[in-house]
Design an enzyme around this catalytic site. Structure first.
Site, PDB file in Angstrom:
ATOM      1  N   ASP A 484      41.440  41.007  43.114  1.00 37.77           N
ATOM      2  CA  ASP A 484      42.831  40.880  43.553  1.00 37.77           C
ATOM      3  C   ASP A 484      43.244  41.967  44.533  1.00 37.77           C
ATOM      4  OD1 ASP A 484      43.782  38.657  42.171  1.00 37.77           O
ATOM      5  OD2 ASP A 484      44.075  39.795  40.332  1.00 37.77           O
TER       6      ASP A 484
HETATM    7  C1  BGC Z   1      45.313  45.120  39.426  1.00 35.41           C
HETATM    8  C2  BGC Z   1      44.389  43.956  39.267  1.00 35.41           C
HETATM    9  C3  BGC Z   1      45.161  42.765  38.800  1.00 35.41           C
HETATM   10  C4  BGC Z   1      46.376  42.514  39.682  1.00 35.41           C
HETATM   11  C5  BGC Z   1      47.210  41.413  39.047  1.00 35.41           C
HETATM   12  C6  BGC Z   1      46.470  44.780  40.297  1.00 35.41           C
HETATM   13  O1  BGC Z   1      47.352  45.852  40.344  1.00 35.41           O
HETATM   14  O2  BGC Z   1      44.599  46.221  39.925  1.00 35.41           O
HETATM   15  O3  BGC Z   1      43.356  44.250  38.345  1.00 35.41           O
HETATM   16  O4  BGC Z   1      44.340  41.646  38.805  1.00 35.41           O
HETATM   17  O5  BGC Z   1      47.152  43.664  39.800  1.00 35.41           O
HETATM   18  O6  BGC Z   1      48.113  40.832  39.863  1.00 35.41           O
HETATM   19  C1  NOJ Z   2      42.501  41.286  36.645  1.00 36.27           C
HETATM   20  C2  NOJ Z   2      42.937  39.903  36.932  1.00 36.27           C
HETATM   21  O1  NOJ Z   2      43.480  39.329  35.769  1.00 36.27           O
HETATM   22  C3  NOJ Z   2      41.804  39.055  37.437  1.00 36.27           C
HETATM   23  O2  NOJ Z   2      42.271  37.782  37.780  1.00 36.27           O
HETATM   24  C4  NOJ Z   2      41.137  39.718  38.594  1.00 36.27           C
HETATM   25  O3  NOJ Z   2      40.046  38.919  38.978  1.00 36.27           O
HETATM   26  C5  NOJ Z   2      40.685  41.112  38.252  1.00 36.27           C
HETATM   27  N1  NOJ Z   2      41.793  41.864  37.761  1.00 36.27           N
HETATM   28  C6  NOJ Z   2      40.062  41.849  39.437  1.00 36.27           C
HETATM   29  O4  NOJ Z   2      41.018  42.205  40.380  1.00 36.27           O
END
Ligand code: BGC
Ligand code: NOJ
Length: 798
Positions: A484
């Protein structure tokens, strides 16, 4: 090394012996639609269906002191006031123990010859928490003690509850019975639900107004009524409604008193909301209290819950020479998969229950952890998720469990999302053999009249990626892919905007993802295999098209995605390489090694082995494989959120446990058992030695463990709700132990170090029950078991 607790595998519990754990160690209650989070000091909250919109108890996130709010029992014994769970009063106890089990938590506190044992569980078939409170006088003299219960209500919407005080402090409303205290804020208008906290005997006093119970300026640790030995008998009007019962008890020497409390949620039909003008219809609450309100009934409900979990976990049981492995496989990994499936990424001690609903990609991956346990729930989930898809194959990134409607609150347009629907569906059908799901009619964006079969949804998903390729023939990344935080089309220099939702700058973008490329090849092969099953009868020309698209992608990856020693990670907006030896930082990333490795791209030319070697060489540290190395040392606008994290944390050089299994599976597919096992042990909590360092629960996987470049490598964060649960389950069950569900049976193909010797797996598979003894003789290979209902015991030498 200080230990705070230990595993008691015989009863499937983790036992906490010191309440001052480095971070609250929590458990989850509930397996239908009423869920609770309960910490080792009885902190936490509950909700029905939706952690945001139907929050029942208030919780103070990130509070001081930590973990504030929960279901607290206070005891006054002479001058001493204490809680069985130590908090909130923190009066030193003579004995404390918390046992987190499968869907229940038992807390025992003992002081001055008085023992208080509280069992918390959410019964099957009841929208409530049951608290069985047993007080025992272990001394030789009669004791006169007082017991108070206490919970604080949330005004339903957990978000506005925390911010709209000009309204909230005027809306609180309650009703008071002689055993049950009711919370009915907003029931007068559009809500047809209320909550209640009841006891199985009439109380000696009560409070429903927080200020009366605590006293102004007091915290939960100094409730004025408790210290005075009284109740205010307060009726809340606005301000903050709470519920507290008081019981004045006399305990003979050696005798116990048992009280049952029921904390429940009721929905009334609109026409039966009131029993008199303004008076709520209480019958359903009374029935719920009645259903569980004797020790015998509570025991029976608890036994039924235990039976449910025994039955579930019995579907896959391992006996091996490695107790840590057995514990993970038989108990905690499967349990975490269930919890993660229920919660997606909504409610934990790291997820507020407000910010996120059910993720499209997350929930699809979660299926891999539970299809063998609750296939019917998996089926429904697939159909719910598919119904949030758009006609062009794009997806809402999440949907709200209450409404099942998608929203863009945490962004949209992620390039990988559609492919996960194929992943989830394949996992479900391989486990169940239920091809009929493909024929189910599912709408787009929940719009009636737009229905197409699930199979059509899968085709559209595949096409969405196949038809959106960049200049190198690789998939466009969109807002981001699985990572993400790799925001290649974002370019934000405004700290007030979110990386996840800021309008994407896609025009002219050349940003492409090697992670999606690997995912596309792996899922494309799976999809082609699914389409080729006799039960599907797909058009052979279409199957060929799928195979050709996969093969073109493989070629593109080999031509443009190989850096010499490992797979590149991406091309950025301007078409420049990311994750290449040419880059100054983050020369290598884990996701593309994992996915291209699982897709076996270039395996014959040795690319997979090289990429896996590189992962071990550059990404591995004592606690697992970090996501990227070296981590970004400063913010790079072209890359987005990934570079916002300090080095060693989260997506910037953290051990993002979710993606370690991809490498482990790729290792297993390459037949490299020792490497696979080493990586697996490093991220598995059961093998972690230092509970203080790890900080979070020793019984569940983390989303992220601080990486080598962090200030405190090995420190765990984001425990519980993570794709790590399902992926480690898939890894250990299918690739290490090698029990792989196939359309026509099981394939046994282990990849496990020789020294582990033989092991036994008892596994339910559809209507079959297999008892497999697998002896590792060193000859390797695989063994196919065609599906046949009934019991089969097999000894397999491999
Ligand atoms: C986090 C990710 C997460 C995303 C969710 C980010 O701040 O680092 O792990 O998947 O937010 O929207
Ligand atoms: C957490 C999120 O829930 C997941 O969808 C994502 O793939 C990972 N973070 C990596 O960013």
């Amino acid at each position: 090394m200080k230990q705070y607790g230990y595993f008691d595998d015989d009863v499937r519990e983790f036992v906490i012996t010191d309440p001052a754990t480095p971070w609250p160690w929590i458990n989850y209650l509930g397996c239908e639609d009423f869920f609770s989070l309960v910490s080792n000091t009885a902190g936490g909250y509950c909700f029905c269906k939706d952690a945001k919109f139907r929050r029942i108890l208030r919780y103070r996130y990130n509070g001081v002191p930590m973990d504030s709010g929960g279901r607290y029992y206070y005891i006054k014994d002479g001058d001493s006031v204490w809680n069985p769970g130590w908090k909130p009063c923190k009066t030193p106890l003579d004995r404390y123990e918390c046992r987190h089990g499968m869907g229940y938590t038992r807390i025992i506190g003992e002081k001055d010859g008085l023992r208080c044992e509280v069992l918390f569980f959410v019964p099957k078939g009841g929208r409530c928490e049951v608290h069985r409170v047993r007080l025992t006088n272990t001394g030789a003299a009669v004791k006169r003690v007082q017991l108070w219960s206490f919970v604080e209500w949330c005004l339903w919407n957990a978000s506005t509850d925390m911010e709209n005080f000009q309204r909230n402090l005027s809306t609180g409303e309650v009703e008071v019975g002689d055993r049950i205290l009711y919370h009915k804020t907003e029931y007068r208008e559009r809500r047809d639900h209320y909550a209640f906290f009841g006891a199985n005997r009439p109380f000696d006093g009560f409070d429903t107004d927080r200020e009366s119970f605590l006293g102004p300026y007091n915290g939960f640790d100094t409730p004025q009524q408790v210290f005075a030995g009284t109740s205010g008998n307060s009726v809340a009007h606005g301000w903050s409604p709470v519920a507290s019962h008081r019981f004045d008890l006399t305990l003979e020497a050696g005798k116990s008193e048992e009280l049952i409390f029921v904390l429940g949620y009721v929905e009334n039909p609109p026409e039966a909301k009131f029993s008199a003008p303004g008076i709520i219809n209480k019958a359903p609450a009374e029935e719920l209290l009645e259903a569980f309100g004797t020790p015998a009934k509570a025991d029976a409900a608890f036994a039924a819950l235990k039976g449910y979990w025994d039955g579930l976990l019995g579907r896959f049981q391992l006996e091996s020479a490695v107790p840590e492995l057995d514990r993970t496989v038989n108990i905690w990994n499967q349990y975490q998969c269930m919890v993660t499936f229920f919660m997606s990424r909504s409610a934990s001690y790291f997820e507020s229950g407000i910010g996120r609903g059910m993720g499209f990609r997350d929930s699809n991956q979660d299926l891999a952890g539970i299809v063998h346990l609750i296939p019917d729930r998996a089926r429904q989930r697939i159909l719910d998720i598919a119904a949030t898809q758009f006609p062009d194959g794009g997806c809402y990134h999440q949907y709200q469990p209450l409404t099942k409607r998608g929203n863009h609150d945490i962004g949209g347009g992620f390039g990988d999302d559609p492919l996960w629907l194929i992943f989830g569906t394949v996992a479900y059908i391989k486990e169940t053999g239920d091809f009929s799901i493909l024929e189910e009619k599912v709408p787009f964006d929940n719009q009636p009249g737009t229905e197409k079969t699930l199979l059509e949804h899968l085709k559209i998903s595949f096409a969405r990626v196949a038809d959106n390729l960049g200049p190198h023939g690789l998939p466009l990344i969109g807002r981001a892919d699985w990572n993400d935080c790799l925001n290649l089309n974002c370019f934000s220099d405004n700290p007030d905007e979110s990386f996840q939702t800021t309008e994407n700058k896609t025009e002219g973008s050349r940003a492409e993802s090697l992670m999606i490329a690997g995912l596309f090849v792996a899922e494309g092969k799976d999809f082609a295999e699914l389409l080729s099953q006799p039960a599907v009868s797909a058009d052979p020309a279409y199957v060929d098209e799928v195979r050709e698209a996969v093969s073109r992608m493989e070629t593109a990856v080999k031509q443009h995605g190989w850096d010499g020693e490992w797979f590149l990670r991406a091309y950025d907006y301007y078409g420049r390489k990311i994750g290449s030896s040419e880059n100054a930082e983050s020369k290598i990333f884990i996701e593309s090694q994992g996915w291209c490795g699982m897709a076996r791209i270039g395996a014959d030319e040795g690319l997979c082995d090289k990429a896996l070697d590189a992962a071990s060489k550059y990404l591995e540290c004592e606690y697992g494989l970090v996501l990227n190395a070296p981590a970004f040392s400063s913010y790079i606008k072209d890359y987005g959120e990934i570079s916002s994290y300090p080095q060693g944390y989260k997506e910037n050089g953290g051990i993002f446990c979710h993606n370690n299994p991809w490498v482990i599976i790729a290792e297993a597919m390459a037949g490299r058992a020792d490497d696979a096992w080493r990586h697996y042990c490093k991220i598995s909590p059961a093998f972690a030695k230092d509970q203080s360092l790890r900080k979070v629960e020793p019984y569940v996987f983390c989303q992220m463990v601080a990486g080598a470049e962090a200030a405190h490598p090995g420190e765990g964060k984001n425990s519980w709700l993570t794709g790590t649960a399902a992926w480690t389950w898939k890894t250990v069950s299918e690739f290490i132990l090698g029990i792989k569900p196939q359309y026509d049976g099981l394939l046994v193909e282990p990849c496990i170090p020789q020294h582990i010797g033989s092991y036994r797996v008892r596994r339910r598979f559809r209507e079959a029950e297999y008892d497999l003894t697998i002896r590792l003789t060193g000859k390797g290979g695989s063994f196919r078991i065609p599906y046949r209902p009934g019991f089969q015991a097999l000894e397999i030498e491999l």
